[in-house]
Write a protein that holds these residues in place. Sequence first.
Motif, short mmCIF file in Angstrom:
data_model
loop_
_atom_site.label_atom_id
_atom_site.label_comp_id
_atom_site.label_asym_id
_atom_site.label_seq_id
_atom_site.Cartn_x
_atom_site.Cartn_y
_atom_site.Cartn_z
N ASP A 82 -4.81 -6.30 -31.40
CA ASP A 82 -3.65 -7.13 -31.96
C ASP A 82 -2.12 -6.95 -31.03
OD1 ASP A 82 -5.28 -8.15 -33.52
OD2 ASP A 82 -4.64 -6.92 -35.39
N ALA A 83 -2.00 -5.75 -30.77
CA ALA A 83 -0.87 -5.42 -29.94
C ALA A 83 -0.82 -6.21 -28.64
CB ALA A 83 -0.90 -3.98 -29.74
N ARG A 84 -2.04 -6.22 -27.91
CA ARG A 84 -2.06 -6.99 -26.71
C ARG A 84 -2.13 -8.47 -26.76
NH1 ARG A 84 -6.61 -3.47 -25.86
NH2 ARG A 84 -7.81 -5.15 -26.41
N ARG A 85 -2.61 -9.14 -28.00
CA ARG A 85 -2.20 -10.38 -28.11
C ARG A 85 -0.96 -10.82 -28.66
NH1 ARG A 85 -7.96 -11.56 -31.58
NH2 ARG A 85 -9.36 -11.41 -29.73
N SER A 86 -0.22 -9.81 -29.36
CA SER A 86 1.04 -10.61 -29.88
C SER A 86 1.99 -10.77 -28.83
CB SER A 86 1.53 -9.69 -31.08
OG SER A 86 1.86 -8.33 -30.32
N PRO A 87 3.06 -11.53 -28.90
CA PRO A 87 3.98 -12.00 -27.76
C PRO A 87 4.76 -10.67 -27.78
CG PRO A 87 4.45 -13.20 -29.71
CD PRO A 87 3.09 -12.62 -30.06
N PRO A 88 5.37 -10.49 -26.79
CA PRO A 88 6.37 -9.26 -26.55
C PRO A 88 7.50 -9.64 -27.55
CG PRO A 88 6.51 -10.62 -24.66
CD PRO A 88 5.36 -11.30 -25.33
N PRO A 89 8.20 -8.46 -28.08
CA PRO A 89 9.45 -8.90 -29.03
C PRO A 89 10.44 -9.51 -28.22
CG PRO A 89 9.36 -6.41 -28.33
CD PRO A 89 8.02 -7.21 -27.91
N ALA A 90 11.21 -10.34 -28.98
CA ALA A 90 12.35 -10.92 -28.35
C ALA A 90 13.56 -10.13 -28.17
CB ALA A 90 12.79 -12.06 -29.25
N PRO A 91 14.39 -10.16 -27.06
CA PRO A 91 15.48 -9.30 -27.02
C PRO A 91 16.44 -9.61 -27.87
CG PRO A 91 15.34 -10.93 -25.16
CD PRO A 91 13.93 -11.00 -26.14
N ASP A 92 17.13 -8.39 -28.28
CA ASP A 92 18.22 -8.47 -29.31
C ASP A 92 19.46 -9.18 -28.75
OD1 ASP A 92 16.66 -7.30 -31.28
OD2 ASP A 92 17.44 -5.30 -30.72
N HIS A 93 19.72 -9.35 -27.47
CA HIS A 93 20.83 -9.91 -26.89
C HIS A 93 20.37 -11.00 -25.74
CE1 HIS A 93 19.66 -6.76 -24.33
NE2 HIS A 93 20.22 -7.16 -23.45
N THR A 94 21.46 -11.85 -25.28
CA THR A 94 20.90 -12.77 -24.31
C THR A 94 21.32 -12.12 -23.09
OG1 THR A 94 23.32 -13.40 -24.55
CG2 THR A 94 21.78 -14.94 -25.60
N PRO A 95 20.07 -12.30 -22.13
CA PRO A 95 20.22 -11.70 -20.74
C PRO A 95 21.80 -12.12 -20.04
CG PRO A 95 18.87 -13.41 -20.82
CD PRO A 95 19.30 -13.36 -22.16
#
Length: 118
Positions: A82-95
């Motif tokens: 499940d950890a491999r399948r889930s998308p990476p967490p969205a960053p908290d700030h804009t790059p």
Amino acid sequence: MARRPDPVALYERLQADDLDGALLAGLMDYVPDAADACQLPGHADLPDRLQAVQRQLQRAWQARERYRDRAVRLARRDAERDARRSPPPAPDHTPALPSAAAAILARAKARAAAPRGS
């Protein structure tokens, strides 16, 4: 020295289907003695039966432990999958923009803010 479990009492509890009572009375601590076969008339196989129940319980407990280990292993594999399948967490700030892009954006904003027609 620990008191030796009474083989006759163990056998009687097993015959009464009181496995918990037999365990509390020391079934798993029972070690056969040559005299045990004569303690209960008509049941010369008493030591063999007690040892057979001991072996059966040991196999059942080992199977239960293997089942629990397998359940833990499968849960861990599921979590990893499940950890491999889930998308990476969205960053908290804009790059941050690269410096060249930031300079172009700043000039565009300055032109847009400048009064026209002067």
